[in-house]
Enzyme design. Sequence first.
Site, PDB file in Angstrom:
ATOM      1  N   SER A   1       0.807  -1.228   0.000  1.00 28.96           N
ATOM      2  CA  SER A   1       0.000   0.000   0.000  1.00 28.96           C
ATOM      3  C   SER A   1       0.835   1.272   0.000  1.00 28.96           C
ATOM      4  CB  SER A   1      -0.935   0.009   1.212  1.00 28.96           C
ATOM      5  OG  SER A   1      -0.199   0.187   2.401  1.00 28.96           O
TER       6      SER A   1
ATOM      7  N   LYS B   1       1.079   4.770   6.871  1.00 32.03           N
ATOM      8  CA  LYS B   1       0.497   5.621   5.834  1.00 32.03           C
ATOM      9  C   LYS B   1       1.218   6.965   5.822  1.00 32.03           C
ATOM     10  CE  LYS B   1      -2.773   2.597   4.974  1.00 32.03           C
ATOM     11  NZ  LYS B   1      -2.710   1.765   3.746  1.00 32.03           N
TER      12      LYS B   1
END
Length: 297
Positions: free
Chosen positions: A90, A161
Amino acid sequence: MDTEERQTERDRSSGSPDGTEEGSRSARSSRRLRSSRRLPGLRALPGLPGSAGPAGPSWRRAGLLGLACAVFALLLSSFVVQPFLIPSGSMRPTLQVGDRVLVNKLAYRFGTAPERGDVVVFDGTGSFVQEPPEENPVTGLLHGAAAALGLAAPAETDFVKRVVGVGGDRVVCCDKGGRVEVNGRAVDERYLYAGDAPSSVPFDIVVPQGTLWVMGDHRSNSRDSRDHLGDPGGGMVPLDKVIGRADWIGWPLGRWAVLEPTGAFREVRSPRGAATPEDAGTTGTAGDTGAVGGAHG
């Protein structure tokens, strides 16, 4: 007769019980060994037959040393720097599957807060994961210790993230050029995975104070704040859930690098007033239900 007696005397003087050449060598070795035992300086030589000192550290000493090293590593991981295994794609291309990033746990401990562009590791309990999965306490403890040393995948509630919005920011996607806007400024996100759009899901949100809006660099393969807009918390990550900032890639050696700050948010200015979700609305056109497929990381 005299000849036999002389031969017998020679055999006895050789020190051999059976008079053979092999026995003679054995006798000479025994004499040297007895002599070495009488010399204090030779007694402690490692590996010498009959020496009193051990050939190396005892198993008990080695075990205690290993335990001390493990405890030190766990303390270091708990309070200073923690290795974090990247379990998914991701955050590609910035982070690859199998990378071990070193998370700086002191980055936000002394009055500083995450900034736009920081790559952070956080506990997603209550924001990305509403109910942590149940697990065996013993298994969980062992897995937690291995994860803290970067030897196992992180807990299912831990994520990595990039910070795109901080408290008070208005984050919109997308502008006429297809880019994310933060406080009215378009962001040139050069760190995105090649071929990815900034977002396939439109949204317009204001980040509440004390929280973060986070997204993966591989937008089409990242479950991030966008996927939780309709959940309690609206996909925002509370500051007290941030574990630390990913500052280095430590492993594999061929991937070693410092994660330099991005200049993508250089032109973004914080709003003068502290906007609230009620002022500008927390959701946009399709942000409530839009889901982006792919693994989380």
